[in-house]
Write a protein that holds these residues in place. Structure first.
Motif, PDB file in Angstrom:
ATOM      1  N   GLY A  56      18.627   3.590  -6.074  1.00 16.63           N
ATOM      2  CA  GLY A  56      20.633   4.517  -6.296  1.00 16.63           C
ATOM      3  C   GLY A  56      20.684   4.299  -4.672  1.00 16.63           C
ATOM      4  O   GLY A  56      19.860   3.988  -3.617  1.00 16.63           O
ATOM      5  N   THR A  57      21.874   4.418  -4.274  1.00 18.14           N
ATOM      6  CA  THR A  57      22.337   4.106  -2.807  1.00 18.14           C
ATOM      7  C   THR A  57      23.165   5.211  -2.984  1.00 18.14           C
ATOM      8  O   THR A  57      24.226   5.753  -3.096  1.00 18.14           O
ATOM      9  N   ILE A  99      15.578  13.516  -0.946  1.00 20.30           N
ATOM     10  CA  ILE A  99      16.291  13.001  -1.543  1.00 20.30           C
ATOM     11  C   ILE A  99      15.536  11.771  -3.275  1.00 20.30           C
ATOM     12  O   ILE A  99      15.730  12.184  -4.125  1.00 20.30           O
ATOM     13  N   GLY A 100      14.722  11.639  -1.873  1.00 19.47           N
ATOM     14  CA  GLY A 100      13.827  10.225  -2.550  1.00 19.47           C
ATOM     15  C   GLY A 100      14.320   9.090  -3.312  1.00 19.47           C
ATOM     16  O   GLY A 100      14.492   7.743  -4.130  1.00 19.47           O
ATOM     17  N   LEU A 101      15.664   8.940  -1.332  1.00 20.75           N
ATOM     18  CA  LEU A 101      16.402   7.584  -1.828  1.00 20.75           C
ATOM     19  C   LEU A 101      15.477   6.605  -1.521  1.00 20.75           C
ATOM     20  O   LEU A 101      14.619   6.129  -0.930  1.00 20.75           O
ATOM     21  N   ASP A 102      16.226   4.483  -2.014  1.00 19.87           N
ATOM     22  CA  ASP A 102      15.265   4.171  -2.561  1.00 19.87           C
ATOM     23  C   ASP A 102      15.876   2.480  -1.217  1.00 19.87           C
ATOM     24  O   ASP A 102      15.109   2.129  -0.543  1.00 19.87           O
ATOM     25  N   TYR A 103      16.993   3.282  -1.243  1.00 17.66           N
ATOM     26  CA  TYR A 103      17.895   2.359  -0.665  1.00 17.66           C
ATOM     27  C   TYR A 103      19.116   3.310   0.137  1.00 17.66           C
ATOM     28  O   TYR A 103      20.058   3.713  -0.427  1.00 17.66           O
ATOM     29  N   VAL A 104      18.873   3.034   1.367  1.00 16.94           N
ATOM     30  CA  VAL A 104      19.953   4.212   2.291  1.00 16.94           C
ATOM     31  C   VAL A 104      20.815   2.744   3.362  1.00 16.94           C
ATOM     32  O   VAL A 104      20.335   2.055   3.801  1.00 16.94           O
ATOM     33  N   GLU A 127      15.179   3.754  13.474  1.00 17.85           N
ATOM     34  CA  GLU A 127      13.386   4.279  12.972  1.00 17.85           C
ATOM     35  C   GLU A 127      12.891   5.475  12.614  1.00 17.85           C
ATOM     36  O   GLU A 127      11.821   5.086  12.225  1.00 17.85           O
ATOM     37  N   ALA A 128      13.860   6.328  12.190  1.00 18.73           N
ATOM     38  CA  ALA A 128      13.286   7.803  11.489  1.00 18.73           C
ATOM     39  C   ALA A 128      13.357   7.432  10.198  1.00 18.73           C
ATOM     40  O   ALA A 128      11.656   7.896   9.591  1.00 18.73           O
ATOM     41  N   ILE A 129      13.685   6.743   9.580  1.00 18.56           N
ATOM     42  CA  ILE A 129      13.537   6.378   7.965  1.00 18.56           C
ATOM     43  C   ILE A 129      12.325   5.710   8.298  1.00 18.56           C
ATOM     44  O   ILE A 129      11.501   6.663   7.030  1.00 18.56           O
ATOM     45  N   LYS A 130      12.202   4.479   8.713  1.00 21.60           N
ATOM     46  CA  LYS A 130      11.156   3.560   8.561  1.00 21.60           C
ATOM     47  C   LYS A 130       9.789   3.941   8.506  1.00 21.60           C
ATOM     48  O   LYS A 130       8.859   3.613   8.493  1.00 21.60           O
ATOM     49  N   GLU A 131      10.313   5.232  10.261  1.00 13.51           N
ATOM     50  CA  GLU A 131       8.183   5.684  10.334  1.00 13.51           C
ATOM     51  C   GLU A 131       8.142   6.100   9.155  1.00 13.51           C
ATOM     52  O   GLU A 131       6.546   6.427   8.197  1.00 13.51           O
ATOM     53  N   ARG A 132       9.046   7.374   8.753  1.00 15.98           N
ATOM     54  CA  ARG A 132       8.306   8.023   7.378  1.00 15.98           C
ATOM     55  C   ARG A 132       8.122   7.454   6.307  1.00 15.98           C
ATOM     56  O   ARG A 132       6.966   7.427   5.536  1.00 15.98           O
ATOM     57  N   ASP A 133       8.175   6.348   6.255  1.00 17.96           N
ATOM     58  CA  ASP A 133       8.277   5.309   4.698  1.00 17.96           C
ATOM     59  C   ASP A 133       8.482   4.626   4.893  1.00 17.96           C
ATOM     60  O   ASP A 133      10.346   3.658   4.067  1.00 17.96           O
ATOM     61  N   PRO A 134       8.234   3.469   5.558  1.00 23.44           N
ATOM     62  CA  PRO A 134       8.530   1.536   5.775  1.00 23.44           C
ATOM     63  C   PRO A 134       9.102   1.509   4.966  1.00 23.44           C
ATOM     64  O   PRO A 134       9.962   0.203   5.042  1.00 23.44           O
ATOM     65  N   GLY A 135       8.645   1.291   3.449  1.00 19.12           N
ATOM     66  CA  GLY A 135       9.329   0.688   1.904  1.00 19.12           C
ATOM     67  C   GLY A 135      10.667   1.153   1.681  1.00 19.12           C
ATOM     68  O   GLY A 135      11.449   0.584   0.965  1.00 19.12           O
ATOM     69  N   ILE A 136      11.666   1.647   2.425  1.00 18.18           N
ATOM     70  CA  ILE A 136      13.049   2.455   2.185  1.00 18.18           C
ATOM     71  C   ILE A 136      13.672   1.578   2.571  1.00 18.18           C
ATOM     72  O   ILE A 136      13.618   1.084   3.736  1.00 18.18           O
ATOM     73  N   SER A 281      29.633  -0.858   0.440  1.00 18.75           N
ATOM     74  CA  SER A 281      27.839  -0.192  -0.109  1.00 18.75           C
ATOM     75  C   SER A 281      27.621   0.091  -1.387  1.00 18.75           C
ATOM     76  O   SER A 281      26.562   0.523  -1.712  1.00 18.75           O
ATOM     77  N   TYR A 282      29.040  -0.985  -2.377  1.00 18.55           N
ATOM     78  CA  TYR A 282      29.157  -0.453  -3.410  1.00 18.55           C
ATOM     79  C   TYR A 282      27.731  -1.119  -4.352  1.00 18.55           C
ATOM     80  O   TYR A 282      27.417  -2.527  -4.475  1.00 18.55           O
ATOM     81  N   ARG A 283      26.838   0.072  -5.128  1.00 18.77           N
ATOM     82  CA  ARG A 283      25.543  -0.140  -5.206  1.00 18.77           C
ATOM     83  C   ARG A 283      24.514  -1.420  -4.974  1.00 18.77           C
ATOM     84  O   ARG A 283      24.154  -2.602  -5.169  1.00 18.77           O
ATOM     85  N   ALA A 284      25.184  -1.178  -3.784  1.00 17.75           N
ATOM     86  CA  ALA A 284      24.278  -2.133  -2.900  1.00 17.75           C
ATOM     87  C   ALA A 284      22.403  -2.067  -2.781  1.00 17.75           C
ATOM     88  O   ALA A 284      22.324  -3.558  -3.218  1.00 17.75           O
ATOM     89  N   GLY A 285      21.685  -1.285  -3.385  1.00 21.19           N
ATOM     90  CA  GLY A 285      20.325  -0.988  -3.516  1.00 21.19           C
ATOM     91  C   GLY A 285      19.471  -1.900  -4.709  1.00 21.19           C
ATOM     92  O   GLY A 285      18.933  -2.796  -4.793  1.00 21.19           O
ATOM     93  N   GLU A 286      20.433  -1.108  -5.618  1.00 23.29           N
ATOM     94  CA  GLU A 286      20.270  -2.210  -6.642  1.00 23.29           C
ATOM     95  C   GLU A 286      20.726  -3.875  -6.935  1.00 23.29           C
ATOM     96  O   GLU A 286      19.806  -4.636  -6.753  1.00 23.29           O
ATOM     97  N   LEU A 287      22.110  -4.180  -6.226  1.00 21.52           N
ATOM     98  CA  LEU A 287      22.672  -5.467  -6.079  1.00 21.52           C
ATOM     99  C   LEU A 287      21.583  -6.596  -4.862  1.00 21.52           C
ATOM    100  O   LEU A 287      21.488  -7.543  -5.294  1.00 21.52           O
TER     101      LEU A 287
END
Ligand code: SF4
Ligand code: SF4
Length: 294
Positions: A56-57, A99-104, A127-136, A281-287
């Motif tokens: 989800g984006t 929220i558990g977003l995979d793509y921000v 940096e703050a997002i990547k520090e918590r989870d580099p996989g996002i 940013s339309y469906r950016a994560g999926e695409l």
């Protein structure tokens, strides 16, 4: 005298709903965070947030809801800039985790009023997002920073996966459309800087329907490819209010589809999202996952 053009059927929106939608909304409200999705009343909200076929984006708006610039297509208010919230980077990172977003997607208003135009704050949020989870996966849609390469580099160093900057329209129409401080060459230089310095995907976006000719669209797409841009999105310009730039035409979905093919097959973009309702940013994560990681 011109009859007021009615919006064609392909621009009708479906309101979002469902539990996921309510959950996300509440998390954002609790933290006093803003998404472009909600604030711009984006027609794709249901599709993007749910990420039916992949991550989800959601698009966060950083550094307040007032802009130092005044583009004629944009609904954000101009002037009366507020101080930055130093807690914003960690608040956004917490919300993304909760929220558990995979793509921000992170974007911001322009902050010509700040010494570093907000580049440091923007970078700290990545940096703050990547520090918590580099996989996002983090995509940033950045201002032009008036073309200052050091400020662009600050964003690159923060380590986002995709860096987007929008040229918005063809060269001839930059100034009826964008603020005078923005410009075609300046935006291309930002994209080029990113493409040249970093192992990161580069992305741009164009609004159609503001009076551009086909040859100008083609030229803009080629210029962006030459600057090293990997991904392009094309969408219909919609007038936010009567005091904004007029819509010149509603471009037919078939024409968007033709541009998608030209961008991908002929010009070699990694992918092109193109359609009347498409936003940067339309469906950016999926695409992104489809085109890059699969
Ligand atoms: Fe949000 Fe962008 Fe999707 Fe619109 S297109 S809902 S702003 S992520
Ligand atoms: Fe809107 Fe961005 Fe222009 Fe500011 S710089 S008015 S946020 S498009």
């Amino acid at each position: 005298h011109m009859a007021r053009r009615r919006k064609p059927d392909w621009l009708k929106q479906r309101p979002p709903s469902g539990q996921r939608f309510t959950e996300i909304k509440e998390t954002l409200r609790d933290r006093d965070l803003h998404t472009v999705c909600e604030e711009a009343n984006c027609p794709n909200l249901g599709e993007c947030w749910s990420g039916r076929n992949g991550p989800g984006t959601a698009t966060f708006m950083l550094m307040g809801d007032r802009c130092s610039r005044a583009c004629n297509f944009c609904d954000v208010e101009t002037g009366g800039m507020e101080a930055l919230d130093p807690e914003e980077p960690s608040k956004v990172a917490d919300a993304v985790a909760e929220i558990g977003l995979d793509y921000v997607v992170l974007t911001s208003v322009d902050r010509d009023d700040l010494p570093d135009q907000g580049a440091g704050h923007f970078a700290r949020t990545v940096e703050a997002i990547k520090e918590r989870d580099p996989g996002i996966l983090v995509e940033v849609l950045i201002p032009d920073f008036r073309g200052d390469p050091a400020l662009v580099d600050r964003i690159v160093e923060a380590g986002p996966d995709v860096i987007a900057h929008n040229v918005e329209t063809v060269e001839r129409l930059q100034w009826p459309v964008r603020d005078r401080r923005a410009g075609y060459e300046q935006s291309l230089s930002v994209l080029e800087r990113v493409a040249d310095t970093a192992d990161v995907y580069t992305k741009t976006s164009l609004m159609l329907g503001v009076g551009e000719y086909d040859h100008e669209i083609y030229r803009t797409l080629s210029d962006c490819r030459e600057a090293g841009v990997d991904v392009v999105t094309l969408g219909q310009y919609l007038q936010p209010s009567r005091s904004h730039l007029d819509v010149y035409e509603y471009v037919h979905p078939d024409a968007f589809e033709t541009w998608r093919r030209v961008a991908e097959a002929e010009l070699g973009f990694l992918y092109c999202a193109s359609g009347p309702m498409v936003r940067s940013s339309y469906r950016a994560g999926e695409l992104f996952v489809d085109a890059v990681l699969r």
